[in-house]
Each structure stands twice: as structure tokens, then as C-alpha cells.
Design an enzyme around this catalytic site. Sequence first.
Site, PDB file in Angstrom:
ATOM      1  N   GLU A 254      29.241  17.655  17.100  1.00 25.31           N
ATOM      2  CA  GLU A 254      27.735  17.274  17.182  1.00 25.31           C
ATOM      3  C   GLU A 254      27.553  16.140  16.508  1.00 25.31           C
ATOM      4  O   GLU A 254      28.043  15.716  15.523  1.00 25.31           O
ATOM      5  CB  GLU A 254      26.942  18.390  16.789  1.00 25.31           C
ATOM      6  CG  GLU A 254      25.440  18.200  16.652  1.00 25.31           C
ATOM      7  CD  GLU A 254      24.854  19.325  16.538  1.00 25.31           C
ATOM      8  OE1 GLU A 254      25.279  20.484  16.122  1.00 25.31           O
ATOM      9  OE2 GLU A 254      23.246  19.382  16.440  1.00 25.31           O
TER      10      GLU A 254
ATOM     11  N   ASN B 132      21.692  21.249  18.039  1.00 26.70           N
ATOM     12  CA  ASN B 132      20.354  21.040  17.985  1.00 26.70           C
ATOM     13  C   ASN B 132      20.037  19.426  17.983  1.00 26.70           C
ATOM     14  O   ASN B 132      18.732  19.216  18.835  1.00 26.70           O
ATOM     15  CB  ASN B 132      19.730  21.267  16.643  1.00 26.70           C
ATOM     16  CG  ASN B 132      19.882  22.838  16.265  1.00 26.70           C
ATOM     17  OD1 ASN B 132      20.179  23.611  17.289  1.00 26.70           O
ATOM     18  ND2 ASN B 132      19.958  23.389  15.139  1.00 26.70           N
TER      19      ASN B 132
ATOM     20  N   ASN C 272      20.387  23.382  24.500  1.00 24.12           N
ATOM     21  CA  ASN C 272      21.204  24.148  23.320  1.00 24.12           C
ATOM     22  C   ASN C 272      19.948  25.266  22.799  1.00 24.12           C
ATOM     23  O   ASN C 272      18.811  24.716  22.486  1.00 24.12           O
ATOM     24  CB  ASN C 272      21.405  23.176  22.379  1.00 24.12           C
ATOM     25  CG  ASN C 272      22.118  23.887  21.089  1.00 24.12           C
ATOM     26  OD1 ASN C 272      23.071  24.455  21.372  1.00 24.12           O
ATOM     27  ND2 ASN C 272      21.353  23.816  19.976  1.00 24.12           N
ATOM     28  N   GLU C 273      20.367  26.506  22.604  1.00 25.02           N
ATOM     29  CA  GLU C 273      19.701  27.495  21.790  1.00 25.02           C
ATOM     30  C   GLU C 273      18.122  27.208  21.914  1.00 25.02           C
ATOM     31  O   GLU C 273      17.313  27.356  21.156  1.00 25.02           O
ATOM     32  CB  GLU C 273      19.928  27.221  20.118  1.00 25.02           C
ATOM     33  CG  GLU C 273      21.251  27.487  20.084  1.00 25.02           C
ATOM     34  CD  GLU C 273      21.624  27.497  18.452  1.00 25.02           C
ATOM     35  OE1 GLU C 273      20.970  27.307  17.585  1.00 25.02           O
ATOM     36  OE2 GLU C 273      22.676  28.336  18.122  1.00 25.02           O
TER      37      GLU C 273
ATOM     38  N   TYR D  63      27.521  33.247  14.210  1.00 25.70           N
ATOM     39  CA  TYR D  63      28.201  32.837  13.055  1.00 25.70           C
ATOM     40  C   TYR D  63      27.973  33.819  11.968  1.00 25.70           C
ATOM     41  O   TYR D  63      27.160  34.698  12.041  1.00 25.70           O
ATOM     42  CB  TYR D  63      27.146  31.542  12.205  1.00 25.70           C
ATOM     43  CG  TYR D  63      27.432  30.121  13.163  1.00 25.70           C
ATOM     44  CD1 TYR D  63      28.394  29.226  13.053  1.00 25.70           C
ATOM     45  CD2 TYR D  63      26.211  30.017  14.096  1.00 25.70           C
ATOM     46  CE1 TYR D  63      28.477  28.332  13.835  1.00 25.70           C
ATOM     47  CE2 TYR D  63      26.352  28.661  14.642  1.00 25.70           C
ATOM     48  CZ  TYR D  63      27.597  28.180  14.539  1.00 25.70           C
ATOM     49  OH  TYR D  63      27.555  26.799  15.269  1.00 25.70           O
TER      50      TYR D  63
ATOM     51  N   GLU E 210      29.615  28.365  20.450  1.00 31.22           N
ATOM     52  CA  GLU E 210      29.410  28.254  19.028  1.00 31.22           C
ATOM     53  C   GLU E 210      29.866  29.499  18.423  1.00 31.22           C
ATOM     54  O   GLU E 210      29.167  30.195  18.358  1.00 31.22           O
ATOM     55  CB  GLU E 210      27.895  27.805  18.660  1.00 31.22           C
ATOM     56  CG  GLU E 210      27.724  26.438  18.906  1.00 31.22           C
ATOM     57  CD  GLU E 210      26.179  25.884  18.045  1.00 31.22           C
ATOM     58  OE1 GLU E 210      26.017  26.472  17.256  1.00 31.22           O
ATOM     59  OE2 GLU E 210      25.538  25.365  19.146  1.00 31.22           O
TER      60      GLU E 210
ATOM     61  N   GLN F 173      32.532  23.543  13.933  1.00 38.87           N
ATOM     62  CA  GLN F 173      32.650  22.421  14.877  1.00 38.87           C
ATOM     63  C   GLN F 173      34.060  22.076  14.507  1.00 38.87           C
ATOM     64  O   GLN F 173      35.029  22.918  13.989  1.00 38.87           O
ATOM     65  CB  GLN F 173      31.543  21.457  14.355  1.00 38.87           C
ATOM     66  CG  GLN F 173      30.134  22.004  14.795  1.00 38.87           C
ATOM     67  CD  GLN F 173      29.103  20.971  15.022  1.00 38.87           C
ATOM     68  OE1 GLN F 173      29.310  19.708  14.794  1.00 38.87           O
ATOM     69  NE2 GLN F 173      27.831  21.598  14.816  1.00 38.87           N
TER      70      GLN F 173
HETATM   71  O1  AHR Z   1      26.523  23.828  14.896  1.00 38.31           O
HETATM   72  C1  AHR Z   1      25.359  23.908  14.047  1.00 38.31           C
HETATM   73  C2  AHR Z   1      24.301  24.148  14.753  1.00 38.31           C
HETATM   74  O2  AHR Z   1      24.039  25.689  14.709  1.00 38.31           O
HETATM   75  C3  AHR Z   1      24.142  23.685  16.108  1.00 38.31           C
HETATM   76  O3  AHR Z   1      23.467  22.527  16.095  1.00 38.31           O
HETATM   77  C4  AHR Z   1      23.099  24.559  16.565  1.00 38.31           C
HETATM   78  O4  AHR Z   1      23.301  24.801  17.982  1.00 38.31           O
HETATM   79  C5  AHR Z   1      23.285  26.106  16.023  1.00 38.31           C
HETATM   80  O5  AHR Z   1      22.193  26.606  15.392  1.00 38.31           O
END
Ligand code: AHR
Length: 503
Positions: A30, A75, A175-176, A247, A295, A352
Site C-alpha cells: 500500500e 485505506n 477497500n473496507e 488482524y 488482508e 503487508q
Molecule cells: O493494512 C493496513 C490497513 O488495514 C489497510 O490500509 C486497511 O485496509 C486496513 O484497515
Amino acid sequence: MTNVKKAKMILDKDYKIGEVDKRIYGSFIEHLGRAVYGGIYEPGHPLADKNGFRKDVIQLVNELNVPIVRYPGGNFVSGYNWEDGVGPKEKRPRRTDLAWSTIETNQVGTNDFADWAKLAGTEVMMAVNLGTRGIDAARNFVEYCNHPGGTYWSDLRKSHGYAEPHRFKVWCLGNEMDGPWQIGHKTAEEYGRLACETAKVMKWVDPSIELVACGSSGIGMPTFAQWEATVLEHTYEHVDYISLHQYYGNRDKDTADFLANTMALDAFIKSVIATADYVKAKTRSKKTINLSFDEWNVWYHSNDADRKIERWSIAPPQLEDVYNFEDALLVGGMLITFLKHADRVKIACLAQLVNVIAPIMTSNGGGAWRQTIFYPFMHVSNYGRGYALNPIISTPVYDSKNYTDVPVLEATAVYNEEKDELTIFALNKDMNDTLSLECDIRNFEGYRVVEHIVLHNDDVNAVNTEANPFNVVPSNSGDAKIINGIVTANLSNLSWNVIRLAK
Ligand code: AHR
């Protein structure tokens, strides 16, 4: 004192879950922190090539054998004008990036990233901005990237020095979009409608592309799983995948509970499959929507440091988690969980790749090194290609703060028919005890143990740094052997194991 516990497993070449789609070993770059600038791209670095790409980083990416890399966000994409990143570099504008409160110089953009991907031997998974933009920018972008020529946008690409189309196959529709932190956050209805109409025209420009609709930003989102249901009701016939993001962190320093998170991951995947299939039933569709877990990782170590980053700086060190040994164990467990759903999880991106919550770290002007989580990813990406088998496992269990009946043994196996190889991936989550594994490999006649790789450290907080890059590394120290079709191995407490068998 170390005790020994026992676990059993049966593997049969006919018990297949499905063919592993190699794209589950994808990753993510990113425009964030030092992922691009100072990560993959650092003109002036002694190891940079003529285009500014760091060759030491590419070498480590090659070791990970990453088949696809998601780009440019995250993001970031929800405020991105793709046109800013193409054409002569000196004419590209500097912009505020509102997602991460930094300045984006646009010195790397779509064509540059496509060049980098070629060098790194990987595909690009592209994303369109559905935060501040919509149908028009998306269709133009597909035309710019994938149309052969003779139209305004494809000829513009040619004039930028790219005669051949990039042929990006997989595209994320934003995204999200369920997250209030997202630029242009939407309700499921709003996003579903926009994603549907955008998907339609993107496929009209290039019918060969595959599209990923945004699922929830995590299972903890209040709108999960109604979000997935509504979005898919709007988009079902126009998209190919629904995304998942997740995560984990260990803020409470509770290793047993932290490692048990694979149970939540498994439940998340099952719920999204169920929701997608509910929409399939409701719409009487013949098509099946697969999952793009685009992700996933451990992310929490850098949270406090990130609060202190100065606003509007260029490529500051954001989200630079320094991963410890227990993080590597969970990453291994997460990969095993994806393999157990190989029939539906077709894409997954470790978030990432470089510097930003990443397996590869660099210092500006300095070296590049492997974090702890690099190793399980490298093992599964390299040896986990073929058919994911359905293992029959009997294992002791434990209870932790948030979970009950957590299997001590988390394991699976991949059978590579072409190469006549069978690889067992196994995690012993027991805090103290060795696990004595007995694995019946019945119809794999004539197989021998090639090696038994072990990743273990007595300190769950042990890390790799630039000064001490080989503190946590795997070794060929396991004792796996095979007698009469039974593989036996002692898996030491808190260890990641790769038992490679071949004919
Ligand atoms: O990977 C970091 C961030 O985590 C990304 O930009 C977003 O999509 C997620 O919240």
C-alpha cells in the site's frame, strides 16, 4: 519439566479438500509508511536499480515466492486519483493522503508498480477507488491498464511508454467500505449499488477481469454479516469474490489465548461461506462466490508509535511492527487455516509485504532482513502447492481466556501429485509440553522424510533486527522418521514444523 502429549493424524491422498490456488500466498503493498518509498523503491540506495527499485528487497520477495500483490491500498485507495501516478514523474502532483495523514509524492504509480511486479515475478491485484470516486474513474482506469490501444485512455498509456496492456486480472472494488475510518464510508446498500454498477462497466471494458467486492473489515464489525448479505444481493452476478480482512494482537501477553485465534479465523471463514451461499440460494444462482482474504496478519506492536507520527510527512515509519517468535506461530496457524478452506479461499494477501506490518524490513540507505513471520510464510508458499488434504486429527485440547477446546495440534498437509511430494505443516501450541505426533500416511507408499524443519525459540518475545537478523530462524533439527507408513515426530512445545516427504 517437559512432559510429552500425544496426537494422531491420518492422511490419505484421496481425502482432498481442493487444489490450492497459489494466489493464497499473495501479499500487499500500500502507499503507506515506508512500504513503497524506502521499501520497494529507494532511488540512490546502493542496491537500487536504474528505476530506483531495491534489488535486495526483490531477492527477499523471491524467497517468499509471492504470486500476486495487492496494490495501491488499503485505506489509501479510497482517496486516490490513479491519474496522478502515471506519465512523466516531474509532472506528477504531490497530494495530501487523508487516510494516513501524510504527503503522497506519486513518484511510484500504476506503470511503475507493474514494472516492479514484473521484476519480482508476481502479478498485480489492482484496486479502484470507491470512496471519493466511482464508475467513471474505474472504467477509465481499466481501459488505461488493459485495453490494447486505439482509444483515448489506452493510447495515453502507450504515450507513457507502455505499448502493451498490463492485463491486470484481479481488481478490488474499493477497500473496507464498511469502516467509519474509510474515506467515503458507505452503508451496505450504498456500497452494494455502487459496486454493482462499477463492476458492470469494468467488465464491459474488459470481460476477462475478476472482481472482489468488499466484505467486512473484520468479524468484529457491528454490521458483519448483514453487510456481506446485502452487498452480495446487489452484486452477486457481477463479482467473483467477497473479501475478508482480519488482524490479531496479543496486548494481554497471553500466548495460549493469542494462538487460539485460529479458531476465530476458522469461524469467520465458515460464516462468510455460509452467507455467500445463502445469497446464492436466495438468488437461485448457479455461480459460487469464492473468498479473497486480502488482508491478514498480526498487527498491534506499532500502535503506540503510530500515534506519535508527525502529520504531513513523506513516507514516515508507520505500522512498523517488529514481529516476535509467537507472531510467527500464529501466522503459521493462519496459513494452515486457509489451507483447510482451500476449496473456497482462493486469494489471500499477507498484509503487508515490506516495512508496513511486514515479513521484510529495510532501513533507509541500509539493509533488508527477514522478520520472524517471514519463515512460516516462506515454507507454506514454497511447499504448500498442490492439493490440500483433509487430515483426520485427534489431539489434546486446552482452554484459554476466550476459547474452549483449543486443539494443541494445528496441522494440515499438501500433496503435490506432479512432484510426488507430501508436506505436513504442524503447529504445537502447547506452552510446555512436547507433542509426540503419529501420522498414518497409508497410501503414500515409498515416501521418505526429506527434512523436518523446526522454528522454535525459548523466548516468545524473541525478534530479528537489523543488528541481529538471525536471532529467530528455522533449522533442520526435527526428528521425523517414517516406519511402515507411519510418520513419527516429536514437536517441541511452541513450535512450527514442516515435515517434507517425497518418493
Ligand atoms: O493494512 C493496513 C490497513 O488495514 C489497510 O490500509 C486497511 O485496509 C486496513 O484497515
